[in-house]
Structures are given as C-alpha cells and as structure tokens.
Design an enzyme around this catalytic site. Structure first.
Site, PDB file in Angstrom:
ATOM      1  N   ASN A 106      -3.005  -6.520  45.473  1.00 23.63           N
ATOM      2  CA  ASN A 106      -2.643  -7.040  44.149  1.00 23.63           C
ATOM      3  C   ASN A 106      -2.467  -8.547  44.306  1.00 23.63           C
ATOM      4  O   ASN A 106      -1.445  -9.019  44.781  1.00 23.63           O
ATOM      5  CB  ASN A 106      -1.352  -6.360  43.686  1.00 23.63           C
ATOM      6  CG  ASN A 106      -0.966  -6.754  42.280  1.00 23.63           C
ATOM      7  OD1 ASN A 106      -1.585  -7.638  41.671  1.00 23.63           O
ATOM      8  ND2 ASN A 106       0.052  -6.109  41.754  1.00 23.63           N
ATOM      9  N   ARG A 114      -6.360  -4.496  42.406  1.00 27.66           N
ATOM     10  CA  ARG A 114      -5.846  -4.450  41.045  1.00 27.66           C
ATOM     11  C   ARG A 114      -6.454  -5.630  40.281  1.00 27.66           C
ATOM     12  O   ARG A 114      -6.322  -6.783  40.696  1.00 27.66           O
ATOM     13  CB  ARG A 114      -4.332  -4.597  41.057  1.00 27.66           C
ATOM     14  CG  ARG A 114      -3.794  -4.442  39.697  1.00 27.66           C
ATOM     15  CD  ARG A 114      -2.522  -5.175  39.463  1.00 27.66           C
ATOM     16  NE  ARG A 114      -2.027  -4.759  38.165  1.00 27.66           N
ATOM     17  CZ  ARG A 114      -0.774  -4.593  37.887  1.00 27.66           C
ATOM     18  NH1 ARG A 114       0.118  -4.803  38.794  1.00 27.66           N
ATOM     19  NH2 ARG A 114      -0.410  -4.215  36.685  1.00 27.66           N
ATOM     20  N   HIS A 134      -0.998  -2.783  31.353  1.00 27.34           N
ATOM     21  CA  HIS A 134      -0.210  -1.832  32.161  1.00 27.34           C
ATOM     22  C   HIS A 134      -0.894  -0.467  32.236  1.00 27.34           C
ATOM     23  O   HIS A 134      -0.235   0.553  32.441  1.00 27.34           O
ATOM     24  CB  HIS A 134       1.205  -1.619  31.589  1.00 27.34           C
ATOM     25  CG  HIS A 134       2.124  -2.785  31.765  1.00 27.34           C
ATOM     26  ND1 HIS A 134       3.049  -3.139  30.814  1.00 27.34           N
ATOM     27  CD2 HIS A 134       2.276  -3.663  32.787  1.00 27.34           C
ATOM     28  CE1 HIS A 134       3.732  -4.196  31.236  1.00 27.34           C
ATOM     29  NE2 HIS A 134       3.279  -4.534  32.436  1.00 27.34           N
ATOM     30  N   ARG A 173       9.007 -12.951  27.228  1.00 29.37           N
ATOM     31  CA  ARG A 173       7.949 -13.012  26.209  1.00 29.37           C
ATOM     32  C   ARG A 173       8.456 -12.499  24.870  1.00 29.37           C
ATOM     33  O   ARG A 173       9.253 -11.565  24.821  1.00 29.37           O
ATOM     34  CB  ARG A 173       6.747 -12.160  26.645  1.00 29.37           C
ATOM     35  CG  ARG A 173       5.949 -12.803  27.752  1.00 29.37           C
ATOM     36  CD  ARG A 173       4.828 -11.892  28.212  1.00 29.37           C
ATOM     37  NE  ARG A 173       4.939 -11.602  29.623  1.00 29.37           N
ATOM     38  CZ  ARG A 173       4.335 -10.585  30.235  1.00 29.37           C
ATOM     39  NH1 ARG A 173       3.599  -9.747  29.544  1.00 29.37           N
ATOM     40  NH2 ARG A 173       4.481 -10.411  31.520  1.00 29.37           N
ATOM     41  N   GLU A 213       2.022   2.121  40.803  1.00 30.78           N
ATOM     42  CA  GLU A 213       0.703   1.577  40.495  1.00 30.78           C
ATOM     43  C   GLU A 213      -0.181   1.533  41.735  1.00 30.78           C
ATOM     44  O   GLU A 213      -1.387   1.757  41.655  1.00 30.78           O
ATOM     45  CB  GLU A 213       0.852   0.183  39.877  1.00 30.78           C
ATOM     46  CG  GLU A 213       1.411   0.268  38.457  1.00 30.78           C
ATOM     47  CD  GLU A 213       1.976  -1.033  37.938  1.00 30.78           C
ATOM     48  OE1 GLU A 213       2.999  -1.491  38.500  1.00 30.78           O
ATOM     49  OE2 GLU A 213       1.426  -1.592  36.989  1.00 30.78           O
TER      50      GLU A 213
END
Ligand code: ADP
Length: 403
Positions: free
Chosen positions: A7, A90, A179, A240, A384
């Site tokens: 990743n 990823r 996601h 955010r 993940e």
C-alpha cells in the site's frame, strides 16, 4: 502462495506478507518518511521486531529495504525473493476502466495514469510503489486491486450527479465511491459470520475511520456509496467536510477572499470533526475525553457525526427496500461503542435493539444487536490487506489456469 501486499502512499509504504492458504500474516511493516529521514518498522509472526531509522531516498529504496529484510537469514520469512509468488498493490482510483482486480501490465499502468487526474494525491503515489516493485522484481506477477472497483456496480441513478449530462460524457464527472476493498471484505465477512448467503442479504457497511464512508450492498453488489467523485463527499469525517452546498463555498470564497485551492484545503484538511470542534482534534478519542469535560464543541462534533451516519443508514435502508445487516468497521466503528449506541438510537424505527454488554465486547467479529432486533447489527474488524491478498491469489490462479 505467498503474497506481498503493498500500500504505497506519497511518503510511506505499508506492506504485509500473507500466506494465501492459511491466510496467516507472516510479516508486516511500514517504511515511513521516504525521501525525508526514513523509518522502518517490521514484525514477523515468529517474534522478530525491528524499528529503526533507515535512509530511503525514494520508493525503490523502501521496496529494497523490505525485500532485503524479508529474505534476511535471521529476520526474514522467506529464503529467497522468488518465494514471493505475487505482489498485490492497493490502487485507489480505477475510474470506470477497472471493475475488478487485474494483472498489472504496461497497458494497465497507462490506463491508470490516465486516472491520475481523478485522484492526484493517491494514484501517482500508488504507481511509484508499483514501478519500484516492477524494477526490483521484474519476473514477479503484480496484481492491482482498486478501491473503486467494488463500487462499480452502482447504477446511473446512484452514480450520476444532477449536473448536465455532457460533463459525465466529456470528463467522467460522477460518483465513484471509495473504501471498496474494505466494504467488500466486511460485507462478505458479515454474511459468513451470520451463516448467510451473501447473494441473499442486504447489508449496510459503515466504514468509520479518519476517512469515513457508508455502502449499501444488496445481494453482494454495491448499489450506493456515500463518497463521490472524490473521497470528500458524504459523511462528516476526521478533517473532511462531507456533503456541503456548493453555493456556500462560493459565498465563503467571496467573503474571505479565498481561491479554489484554499477552499479545497479547508474542505479536506480543516473541516470535519476537527473544524466543528474549533480545531480541538480530529481524533474521536480526544473528542470523547473533551466531551466528558463538558466541551460543547467536542460534543457537537460527535453529535453531528453520529446524526449524519444515521441519516445515511436510513436512506440506504430505503434504497435497498430493507436491510438485514448493519456493520460497523474501521477505527471509530470498531472501537467507539458510545458512537455506535448513539447511531443505533436513531435507528429504532428499523426495529433495532442493541445489547449494551455485547456492544462493549472487543472481538474480530461480534453481533451487538439483541435477540429481539429485526436487523443484525455487527462490529467487524476490517482487513483490507487480507482482501488484497485474496484478490491477488484469485487473479494468480486465473493466470495459472490460462497457461
Ligand atoms: P484511517 O485508516 O482512515 O486513517 P482508521 O480506520 O485507522 O482511519 O481510524 C482512525 C480513527 O479511529 C482515529 O482518528 C480515531 O479517532 C479512531 N479511534 C481509534 N481508536 C479509537 C477508540 N478506542 N475510540 C474511539 N475512536 C478511536
């Protein structure tokens, strides 16, 4: 098969080595501050632990550090690099081009580069990691696993904005959702945990971390995701803003004399629970501590967060005409039992009842709704890396079958 999961971010590179048969993590770690002062953290399932400064002027140096350590006679988990069968990368944004995981070829890299515009912070950083691995392991199969791919089953009614259609045709401006790797893993794990057929259940996954998104997964396919063209849309997040009336932004720009770039910085880095709490924190643990000490802004930030999650869950229950499982995952979803309770209070109309004792249990997977609840409410730890390893192994098997 031994899968190296990568990743790659702009200045960090996380990795895990997973045995695809046993699904055991053999080693994991992270290279941080690449191009700055370089830090390397590494652990194996045999008890080796490394935490040290290592000079890494670029991602190639970082990958080299990882590979050398993995094959080190004392610290390593493989005898030779050749023992690594596949590298699973990823990749954040695959646009509309990628609806599943793919073997990384020159054509795929070209197609991904064309998506760079859509994710300027993430995609180039992902590709730097891919390039470094290809250079150092030219003969190893590389598989790209996209964060957008699982969401590609959304229909136009869910993914189109109310904008002139020509902008979708010309520039592919639409909702992509993010996601996806986590939403896929968690929705399938929930069905497995409950002994259900994933193709027969309606699941809402609440991935509540620093970045947060909710997905509606109907019969195994995503029909909606709260993130949009970028990961800025949807829930109020750590920093955010989530959904905001674009008209307010023009008004703000004029009042504060800000340009577009400055507005985007506010929306991405200075908003969310950090902004609402008057810059107190984006970390839900710190906000909870402050709330206990009667900090009104911290309380308000957590209240707005929970309210927004509940609104999305309600709307996704309507979008699917029902819901069987609601699953909480990621940093906040897995750990903050108070937020979960608060969210579930809004959802009483769905016939949801929470078992307060179960809600405080810590486990890889736990059902927190009680026997009277009409909807199963679960907490599942996302994984993940394991999902990427599974995807990479599946693609590798397909490649082997074709040979
Ligand atoms: P990301 O991957 O988006 O960075 P994570 O899924 O790791 O996010 O979640 C990070 C967030 O999880 C932190 O900002 C913190 O607010 C929250 N978190 C972690 N542990 C706890 C906890 N015990 N209680 C409440 N919140 C927590």
């Amino acid at each position: 098969m031994k899968i190296l999961v990568i990743n790659s971010g702009s200045s960090s590179l996380k990795f895990q080595v997973i045995d695809s048969e046993s699904e055991q993590v053999l080693a994991k770690g992270v290279c941080e501050r690449i191009g700055i002062d370089g830090r390397f953290t590494y652990k194996t399932n045999t008890g080796v632990s490394v935490k040290e400064p290592v000079a890494m002027k670029n991602h190639k140096d970082a990958v080299n550090t990882i590979l050398t350590t993995l094959a080190d006679p004392e610290k390593g988990v493989v005898k030779d690099f050749a023992e690594i069968d596949v590298i699973g990368h990823r990749l954040v944004h695959g646009g509309e081009k990628f609806t599943g995981s793919v073997v990384i070829t020159d054509e795929v890299i070209q197609a991904m580069t064309e998506c760079n515009d859509l994710a300027p912070l993430h995609n180039p950083a992902n590709l730097v990691g891919v390039d470094a691995c290809r250079e150092l392991m030219p003969d190893t199969l590389m598989v790209g696993v996209f964060d957008t791919a699982f969401n590609q089953t959304m229909e136009p009614k869910a993914f189109l904005y109310g904008l002139p259609y020509q902008y979708y045709e010309k520039h592919k401006i639409r909702r992509y959702g993010f996601h996806g790797i986590s939403h896929k893993y968690v929705s399938q794990r929930a069905a497995e945990f409950m002994g259900q057929n994933p193709k027969r259940v309606k699941t809402i996954v609440c991935h509540l971390g620093n970045g947060a998104s909710i997905s509606a997964v109907k019969y195994g396919k995503v029909i909606d995701n709260s993130m949009g063209f970028t990961p800025l849309e949807g829930l109020v997040m750590g920093t955010r803003c989530g959904d905001v009336d674009p008209g307010a932004l023009e008004f703000l720009a004029k009042k504060e004399n800000l340009d577009f770039q400055q507005i985007m910085t506010i929306l991405n880095q200075e908003s969310g629970v950090l902004g609402i709490s008057n810059n107190l924190s984006s970390d839900f643990r710190e906000l909870k501590d402050a709330e206990i000490k009667y900090n009104d802004h911290a309380a308000l930030a957590r209240e707005i967060f929970a309210y927004k999650v509940a609104k999305y869950v309600g709307s996704y229950a309507a979008a699917m005409n029902g819901v069987d499982n609601i699953v909480f995952t990621a940093g906040v979803g897995e750990n903050d039992s108070d937020i979960r309770e608060e969210i579930c209070e809004y959802l009483g109309f769905l016939g949801i009842n929470i078992d307060e004792v179960k809600n405080r249990e810590q486990a890889e997977a736990v059902k927190i709704s009680d026997g009277t609840s009409r909807v199963n409410v679960l907490v599942i730890k996302t994984n993940e890396e394991l999902e990427i390893a599974r995807e990479a192994a599946a693609v590798a098997r397909q490649v082997a079958e074709k040979k």
